[in-house]
Design an enzyme around this catalytic site. Structure first.
Site, PDB file in Angstrom:
ATOM      1  N   CYS A  19       5.915 -38.760 -16.774  1.00  0.00           N
ATOM      2  CA  CYS A  19       4.359 -38.764 -17.783  1.00  0.00           C
ATOM      3  C   CYS A  19       3.494 -38.866 -16.930  1.00  0.00           C
ATOM      4  CB  CYS A  19       4.128 -40.355 -18.676  1.00  0.00           C
ATOM      5  SG  CYS A  19       5.019 -41.869 -17.580  1.00  0.00           S
ATOM      6  N   HIS A  65      -8.991 -42.580  -8.454  1.00  0.00           N
ATOM      7  CA  HIS A  65      -9.012 -43.107  -9.785  1.00  0.00           C
ATOM      8  C   HIS A  65     -10.002 -41.931 -10.946  1.00  0.00           C
ATOM      9  CE1 HIS A  65     -11.722 -45.805 -12.869  1.00  0.00           C
ATOM     10  NE2 HIS A  65     -10.390 -45.571 -13.494  1.00  0.00           N
ATOM     11  N   LYS A  84       0.848  -1.255   0.042  1.00  0.00           N
ATOM     12  CA  LYS A  84       0.294  -0.108   0.185  1.00  0.00           C
ATOM     13  C   LYS A  84       0.979   0.876   0.016  1.00  0.00           C
ATOM     14  CE  LYS A  84      -3.546  -0.879   2.184  1.00  0.00           C
ATOM     15  NZ  LYS A  84      -4.296  -0.383   3.799  1.00  0.00           N
ATOM     16  N   ARG A  93       3.414 -47.457 -23.101  1.00  0.00           N
ATOM     17  CA  ARG A  93       3.691 -48.424 -21.805  1.00  0.00           C
ATOM     18  C   ARG A  93       2.910 -49.789 -22.366  1.00  0.00           C
ATOM     19  NH1 ARG A  93       1.742 -47.017 -15.880  1.00  0.00           N
ATOM     20  NH2 ARG A  93       0.128 -47.053 -16.708  1.00  0.00           N
ATOM     21  N   ARG A 110      -3.723  -1.181  -6.437  1.00  0.00           N
ATOM     22  CA  ARG A 110      -2.962  -2.166  -7.024  1.00  0.00           C
ATOM     23  C   ARG A 110      -2.927  -3.090  -8.030  1.00  0.00           C
ATOM     24  NH1 ARG A 110      -6.042  -5.104  -1.520  1.00  0.00           N
ATOM     25  NH2 ARG A 110      -7.847  -4.605  -2.090  1.00  0.00           N
ATOM     26  N   TYR A 143      10.205 -32.892 -22.702  1.00  0.00           N
ATOM     27  CA  TYR A 143       8.999 -32.322 -22.883  1.00  0.00           C
ATOM     28  C   TYR A 143       8.140 -32.960 -21.610  1.00  0.00           C
ATOM     29  CZ  TYR A 143       8.791 -37.797 -23.256  1.00  0.00           C
ATOM     30  OH  TYR A 143       8.228 -39.354 -23.002  1.00  0.00           O
ATOM     31  N   SER A 186      11.323 -41.768 -19.534  1.00  0.00           N
ATOM     32  CA  SER A 186      10.524 -41.241 -18.725  1.00  0.00           C
ATOM     33  C   SER A 186       9.811 -40.911 -17.356  1.00  0.00           C
ATOM     34  CB  SER A 186       9.092 -41.364 -19.119  1.00  0.00           C
ATOM     35  OG  SER A 186       7.986 -40.938 -19.182  1.00  0.00           O
ATOM     36  N   ARG A 233      -3.644   2.915   8.696  1.00  0.00           N
ATOM     37  CA  ARG A 233      -3.567   2.018   8.314  1.00  0.00           C
ATOM     38  C   ARG A 233      -2.433   1.131   7.865  1.00  0.00           C
ATOM     39  NH1 ARG A 233      -4.718   4.318   1.874  1.00  0.00           N
ATOM     40  NH2 ARG A 233      -6.080   2.830   1.846  1.00  0.00           N
ATOM     41  N   GLY A 240      -6.343 -11.036   8.647  1.00  0.00           N
ATOM     42  CA  GLY A 240      -5.960 -11.019   9.769  1.00  0.00           C
ATOM     43  C   GLY A 240      -5.004  -9.297  10.077  1.00  0.00           C
ATOM     44  N   MET A 278      -4.455  -5.783  11.577  1.00  0.00           N
ATOM     45  CA  MET A 278      -4.916  -4.610  10.984  1.00  0.00           C
ATOM     46  C   MET A 278      -5.944  -4.090  10.703  1.00  0.00           C
ATOM     47  SD  MET A 278      -4.164  -1.451  13.775  1.00  0.00           S
ATOM     48  CE  MET A 278      -4.119  -0.177  12.750  1.00  0.00           C
ATOM     49  N   ASN A 286       4.402 -40.498 -10.720  1.00  0.00           N
ATOM     50  CA  ASN A 286       3.017 -41.806  -9.820  1.00  0.00           C
ATOM     51  C   ASN A 286       3.268 -42.575  -8.701  1.00  0.00           C
ATOM     52  OD1 ASN A 286       1.509 -39.472 -10.945  1.00  0.00           O
ATOM     53  ND2 ASN A 286       0.059 -40.836 -12.442  1.00  0.00           N
ATOM     54  N   ASP A 287       3.571 -43.535  -9.171  1.00  0.00           N
ATOM     55  CA  ASP A 287       4.553 -44.601  -8.779  1.00  0.00           C
ATOM     56  C   ASP A 287       5.989 -43.803  -8.091  1.00  0.00           C
ATOM     57  OD1 ASP A 287       2.801 -46.069  -9.252  1.00  0.00           O
ATOM     58  OD2 ASP A 287       3.203 -47.254 -10.561  1.00  0.00           O
ATOM     59  N   GLY A 299       8.641 -41.749 -14.453  1.00  0.00           N
ATOM     60  CA  GLY A 299       6.093 -41.723 -13.639  1.00  0.00           C
ATOM     61  C   GLY A 299       6.946 -41.039 -12.789  1.00  0.00           C
ATOM     62  N   GLU A 334      10.290 -44.868 -11.848  1.00  0.00           N
ATOM     63  CA  GLU A 334       9.734 -44.784 -11.552  1.00  0.00           C
ATOM     64  C   GLU A 334       9.761 -45.607  -9.589  1.00  0.00           C
ATOM     65  OE1 GLU A 334       6.243 -46.590 -12.761  1.00  0.00           O
ATOM     66  OE2 GLU A 334       6.582 -47.921 -13.826  1.00  0.00           O
TER      67      GLU A 334
HETATM   68  P1  ADP Z   1      -7.479  -2.400   3.503  1.00  0.00           P
HETATM   69  O1  ADP Z   1      -5.975  -2.704   3.645  1.00  0.00           O
HETATM   70  O2  ADP Z   1      -8.364  -2.786   4.068  1.00  0.00           O
HETATM   71  O3  ADP Z   1      -8.399  -1.769   1.969  1.00  0.00           O
HETATM   72  P2  ADP Z   1      -7.395   0.079   3.574  1.00  0.00           P
HETATM   73  O4  ADP Z   1      -6.367   0.915   4.452  1.00  0.00           O
HETATM   74  O5  ADP Z   1      -7.627   1.085   1.995  1.00  0.00           O
HETATM   75  O6  ADP Z   1      -7.293  -0.727   4.313  1.00  0.00           O
HETATM   76  O7  ADP Z   1      -8.332   1.115   4.476  1.00  0.00           O
HETATM   77  C1  ADP Z   1      -9.620   0.784   3.892  1.00  0.00           C
HETATM   78  C2  ADP Z   1     -10.499   2.358   3.491  1.00  0.00           C
HETATM   79  O8  ADP Z   1     -10.265   3.413   4.511  1.00  0.00           O
HETATM   80  C3  ADP Z   1     -10.044   2.504   2.468  1.00  0.00           C
HETATM   81  O9  ADP Z   1     -10.849   1.690   1.156  1.00  0.00           O
HETATM   82  C4  ADP Z   1     -10.160   4.623   2.484  1.00  0.00           C
HETATM   83  O10 ADP Z   1     -12.209   4.689   1.580  1.00  0.00           O
HETATM   84  C5  ADP Z   1     -10.527   4.316   3.643  1.00  0.00           C
HETATM   85  N1  ADP Z   1      -9.254   5.472   3.867  1.00  0.00           N
HETATM   86  C6  ADP Z   1      -8.008   4.863   3.639  1.00  0.00           C
HETATM   87  N2  ADP Z   1      -7.261   6.077   4.410  1.00  0.00           N
HETATM   88  C7  ADP Z   1      -7.681   7.277   4.174  1.00  0.00           C
HETATM   89  C8  ADP Z   1      -7.951   8.396   4.242  1.00  0.00           C
HETATM   90  N3  ADP Z   1      -6.257   8.815   4.130  1.00  0.00           N
HETATM   91  N4  ADP Z   1      -8.973   9.424   4.276  1.00  0.00           N
HETATM   92  C9  ADP Z   1      -9.845   9.006   4.541  1.00  0.00           C
HETATM   93  N5  ADP Z   1     -11.042   7.243   3.603  1.00  0.00           N
HETATM   94  C10 ADP Z   1      -9.562   6.656   4.025  1.00  0.00           C
HETATM   95 MG    MG Z   2       2.838 -47.280 -12.395  1.00  0.00          MG
HETATM   96 MG    MG Z   3      -7.084  -1.332   1.638  1.00  0.00          MG
END
Ligand code: ADP
Ligand code: MG
Ligand code: MG
Length: 950
Positions: free
Chosen positions: A905, A521, A79, A699, A403, A925, A838, A150, A159, A161, A842-843, A840, A819
């Site tokens: 193969c 199979h 990001k 084979r 991205r 191949y 070749s 962020r 996972g 924050m 699997n075996d 094999g 194999e």
């Molecule tokens: P994620 O990785 O879950 O996409 P982000 O860090 O991109 O999290 O934030 C989620 C949302 O929060 C963004 O899509 C945006 O709408 C809002 N956000 C993030 N930064 C800003 C900012 N500087 N101003 C306003 N909104 C923001």
């Molecule tokens: Mg065999």
């Molecule tokens: Mg985002």
């Protein structure tokens, strides 16, 4: 008959939101577990101070400039690097800075403390934002600078924050904000959001065990209920006074739950939030995710601090998520969704239903024009489809993230080929852009997207044969064949399949089994035939006697409709409309209409590029002329494996086969073999004819032979009657063959002689008709050179005889399948006789690991969970183990015979990672099932392009 190509289904109501969710699987959903108290940004150990001084931990961006750039993802996270890049190229990005991943590393290496110089750099970072924006952080008189905090790992990672917005607000700054904007509702809405997010994410005020609702949400709902008689009231209907009252309740909640007052100092808030991001790198959910996707803990996460822009100031504002092209189809349209008068998290949270971005053209024409401009700039700069987030504040567009967008296989092919046409990328890049393991999505029959949304998933299994199929269920092959002959669409449902089910599998639209893994199979045959297949759907209870299938309390009778999605491994109740892919209809069925289709043309173009790039060629594993035809249509250049034993199951051949196996005397055996000879000759002839001069690795019969004998009492009785022998004798023979060396079986010179004769006679016939046969005879299961020698002598003897009889020369070679481990480590000796190897695999995998794949489903999932194996070794080559043996065999084989031909193969020959490994080994191949040929060609081309780049 060619069906009409299935057209791209219509878009559903809120696709961008789902796409956005799937590309960042968490967003809202994966809220991290309550965190331990966040460590504030305290000074680290004195020892580190000296070295830390010179280090740059904070990278700023804004006003058209940036310290970092898009290539710095390891240091700045995905990001942060792209925010810097966007700022650099002049896109409207609110000013901000990234705290680097090195700080995260330091944090964990030094008992959760920070480098000494960080605090100062942080203050400078905020000062720079203040200067660019013209606001002050914590200003209680004028418009205060608020920031978003962020997280930002290299790749977006569930996972981690959640983002905290509107940071910097307290009882004083909120009033300043209100006065500056003259918009009380907006100011107090920001404050309400901030306390809720910060309280939840940083202070850990979250649902406790046994609670059904998030505590902040409960308070909110309760308030709405009390004051409006409607707990579901939309947030934007709340007045400033409502929000003030709610804030009081929120603060009370925080005090109750944490024992402390909500922090009022903006700097304390900022340090707390940054600490929480770093802390979330090691929470359980993040650890589990990293383990699953092989992301090293050392990478760490960055933290982005960025000036807020506000989508919630009124009806000229809002937030959105968009793609520069449609991520489902790849079409070059502006695609996404937008929520008026909202901050970003509202879009993905699904509280209100967003509108398509295109609608902005009418509502905010100026902003829309700007977005269209940005869309073009993004693509021409990043040279790939972008998935981006933006906010419109009072009519002005701000960019918050971009991205490379995740896309379906179909979209990947379209985007890659069209971007070459547009001059954005070269064709090598296009080849690299299509994930090889997603290419089969282009070939798979597909469900109607609207219909499938209405259907219910009743069970899940392994996605063994991609595509969609719908049909009436039949629990046995014969009845399935019968029903199909009557024109019914059939799904063959078995507990497990065996070679005897083959006819039923061919007749069926799709195959569903309750037991068995990806190399069972059913899965193997399904892939070879390009059949849709879900296997190992353990929840299914199949009762062959009652002819019922029970799952989730529902019972389905034979003839009831079910539908399966072999790409996802899902089973649905009822009938769902499907159609064959355009590519298959065009290439395999030669359907003229399909050939005009875009998907078809793009696919063909991609394959052409693959042909230009590749070093390794791709052959096919095929047993019938039809399979050969299909594979050649996909660009295979020969057969890498014909399993001759599969030829013994059709019609009454099996009787002659059984007679041969049960024969007591040599004469009786030869008599039975003589019956098989014409069948085999015919089969080989058909294959040579179809191959158009390409080589065919054939084979010879591969034990175990007990598979050819009937295993139920009734079947054994029938056979006994047919052959005029006793049931006991059959049982005894089944027993013998089964118990002694079940995997490796035994070799019978008479069988080899018969098969060699069939091959050479067929080759002679083919040559006479101008089809140029090129057999490569492959002796399986060789561990000792002498084993091979004896067989090869026989083959050469028969070859001499047939060539003399037919007065012709046949171009042929004899080699072996590697194999068993002994074959691999004595490859130098074996290569004295073998003209080719070749692998094999699997075996070779079974014998190297000492694991039978037949019941590997019972323990492999556990092995994968506990990471004893990273991937299923029967699906992806175990490179360190099996791969090491292959490397030895390659080296030793070449020592003896410089130009020895090398191929693979096993089922691995169609799996992208394994194909790339084979390229690295220098194999000539790979060979795979006909419908995997395109995938293997793509993977081989990608390996070649990557190798050239090095
Ligand atoms: P994620 O990785 O879950 O996409 P982000 O860090 O991109 O999290 O934030 C989620 C949302 O929060 C963004 O899509 C945006 O709408 C809002 N956000 C993030 N930064 C800003 C900012 N500087 N101003 C306003 N909104 C923001
Ligand atoms: Mg065999
Ligand atoms: Mg985002």
């Amino acid at each position: 008959m060619a069906k009409k190509a299935a057209r791209a289904p219509k878009r559903s109501a809120t696709p961008a939101r789902r796409a956005a969710r799937s590309s960042t699987p968490v967003r809202k959903a994966a809220k991290a577990a309550p965190r331990k108290a966040a460590a504030p940004l305290r000074k680290g150990a004195a020892r580190a101070t000296a070295t830390a001084k010179a280090d740059k931990y904070v990278y700023s961006w804004g006003a058209g400039k940036a310290d970092g750039n898009g290539s710095m993802k390891p240091l700045l996270g995905g990001k942060g690097a792209n925010l810097a890049e966007m700022a650099r190229i002049g896109l409207p990005v609110p000013a901000g800075f990234t705290i680097t991943t090195e700080v995260c590393t330091y944090f964990y290496a030094n008992k959760r403390t920070y480098p000494a110089s960080l605090e100062g750099q942080l203050q400078q970072g905020i000062a720079k934002i203040e200067k660019i924006m013209g606001y002050k952080f914590g200003d209680a008189k004028k418009f205060p600078l608020l920031v978003a905090v962020r997280s930002g790992a290299r790749d977006s990672m569930p996972g981690m924050m959640d983002t905290i917005l509107n940071l910097g607000l307290n009882d004083e700054t909120v009033v300043a904000l209100e006065n500056a904007t003259q918009n009380p509702r907006f100011a107090w809405d920001c404050y309400r959001r901030f306390i809720q997010m910060y309280g939840d994410v940083v202070l850990g005020v979250q649902k406790r065990a046994g609670e059904d609702h998030e505590p902040f949400e409960s308070v909110l709902e309760h308030y709405k209920h009390e004051h409006y008689g409607n707990g579901e009231l939309e947030d934007n209907k709340l007045t400033a006074d409502d929000l003030k009252a709610i804030i009081v309740l929120f603060k009370k909640l925080v005090k109750e739950r944490t024992g402390k007052a909500f922090p009022t100092d903006p700097w304390e808030q900022l340090r707390g939030a940054a600490g929480a991001v770093f802390g979330s790198w090691m929470n359980d959910r993040a650890i589990v995710y990293r383990r699953k996707y092989n992301i090293p803990a050392e990478w760490g996460t960055a933290v982005n601090v960025q000036a807020m822009v506000f989508g919630n100031t009124g009806e000229e504002s809002g937030s959105g998520v968009a793609f520069t092209r449609d991520p489902a189809t790849g079409e070059k349209v502006f695609y996404g969704e937008f929520l008026l008068n909202a901050q970003g998290e509202d879009v993905v949270a699904g509280v209100r239903t967003p509108e398509p971005v295109a609608q902005l053209a009418g509502e905010m024409p100026k902003a829309y024009k700007e977005l269209e401009r940005i869309r073009k700039v993004l693509e021409s700069h990043f040279k790939d489809m972008q998935d981006f987030e933006f906010t419109i504040q009072d009519g002005t567009v701000y960019m918050l993230q971009t991205r490379n967008g995740k896309r379906t296989g179909v979209a990947a092919v379209r985007i890659a080929t069209e971007m070459v046409k547009e001059g954005l990328i070269d064709w090598q890049t296009a080849v690299m852009r299509v994930p090889a393991d997603q290419l089969d999505q282009v070939l798979a029959p597909i469900f109607d997207r609207v219909a499938v949304k209405k259907a219910a998933v009743i069970a899940k299994g392994l996605p063994a044969g991609p595509g969609a199929a719908s049909g009436e269920v039949y629990f046995n092959a014969d009845r399935a064949v019968e029903a199909a002959a009557k024109g019914k669409k059939v799904l063959l449902v078995r507990i497990e399949t065996s070679p005897e089910d083959l006819r039923g599998m061919i007749a069926a639209e799709g195959i569903l089994t309750a037991r068995g893994g990806v190399s069972s199979h059913a899965a193997l045959v399904a892939r070879q035939m390009g059949k849709v297949c879900v296997c190992g759907a353990a929840a299914l209870q199949v009762d062959y006697n009652k002819r019922t299938l029970t799952v989730g309390g529902e019972t389905y009778n034979e003839g009831d409709w079910l539908s399966i999605d072999g790409t996802a491994g899902e089973v649905y109740a009822g009938h769902i409309e499907t159609g064959a892919s355009e590519v298959i209809q065009g290439l395999v069925e030669n359907d003229a209409e399909s050939k005009k289709g875009r998907t078809f043309k793009n696919f063909v173009q991609l394959m052409k590029w693959c042909g230009e790039a590749t070093r390794m060629t791709v052959r096919t594993n095929a047993d019938t002329p039809e399979q050969v035809r299909n594979a050649l249509a996909f660009g295979a250049v020969g057969i890498g494996l014909t399993r001759t034993e599969h030829m013994f199951f059709e019609g009454d051949r099996i009787d002659a086969m059984r007679e041969m196996i049960l024969a007591d005397t040599l004469e009786a055996r030869e008599e039975a073999l003589a019956k098989l000879l014409p069948y085999q000759r015919e089969d080989f002839f058909g294959i040579f004819k179809e191959l158009k001069g390409y080589p065919a690795t054939i084979r010879f019969l591969d034990p175990p032979l007990h598979e050819f004998l009937p295993n139920t009492e009734d079947q054994q009785k029938d056979l006994a009657k047919k052959l005029g022998i006793s049931v006991e004798k059959i049982k005894q023979r089944v027993h013998d063959l089964h118990e002694f060396n079940p995997m490796l079986g035994f070799r019978d010179p008479e069988i080899t002689a018969m098969q060699a004769r069939a091959v050479f006679e067929a080759a002679a016939d083919a040559n006479k008709k101008g089809y140029k046969a090129h057999p490569e005879i492959m002796i399986p299961l060789v561990g000792f050179k002498k084993e091979l020698d004896l067989q090869v002598d026989l083959v050469h003897e028969v070859a001499r005889k047939v060539q003399a009889e037919r007065k012709t020369t046949i171009k042929y070679s004899v080699g072996t399948m590697i194999e068993v481990p002994r074959g691999a480590v004595t490859a130098d000796e074996i290569a004295q006789t073998a003209e080719f190897f070749s692998f094999g695999t699997n075996d070779l995998t079974q014998t190297t690991l000492g694991m039978s794949r037949d019941d590997s489903g019972s323990f492999l999932p556990h092995y994968e969970e506990t990471e004893i194996v990273k991937k299923n070794p029967f699906a992806t080559i175990d490179q360190t183990g099996v791969g090491a043996l292959m490397r030895i065999a390659v080296e030793k084989g070449r020592q003896t015979r410089k130009d020895i031909k090398l191929g693979i193969c096993g089922e691995h020959g169609g799996e992208p990672d394994s194909v790339k490994f084979c390229d690295a080994l220098g194999l000539d191949y790979v060979s795979c099932s006909p419908f995997r040929v395109p995938v293997a060609r793509l993977a081989a081309a990608q390996a070649a392009i990557a190798a050239r780049k090095k």
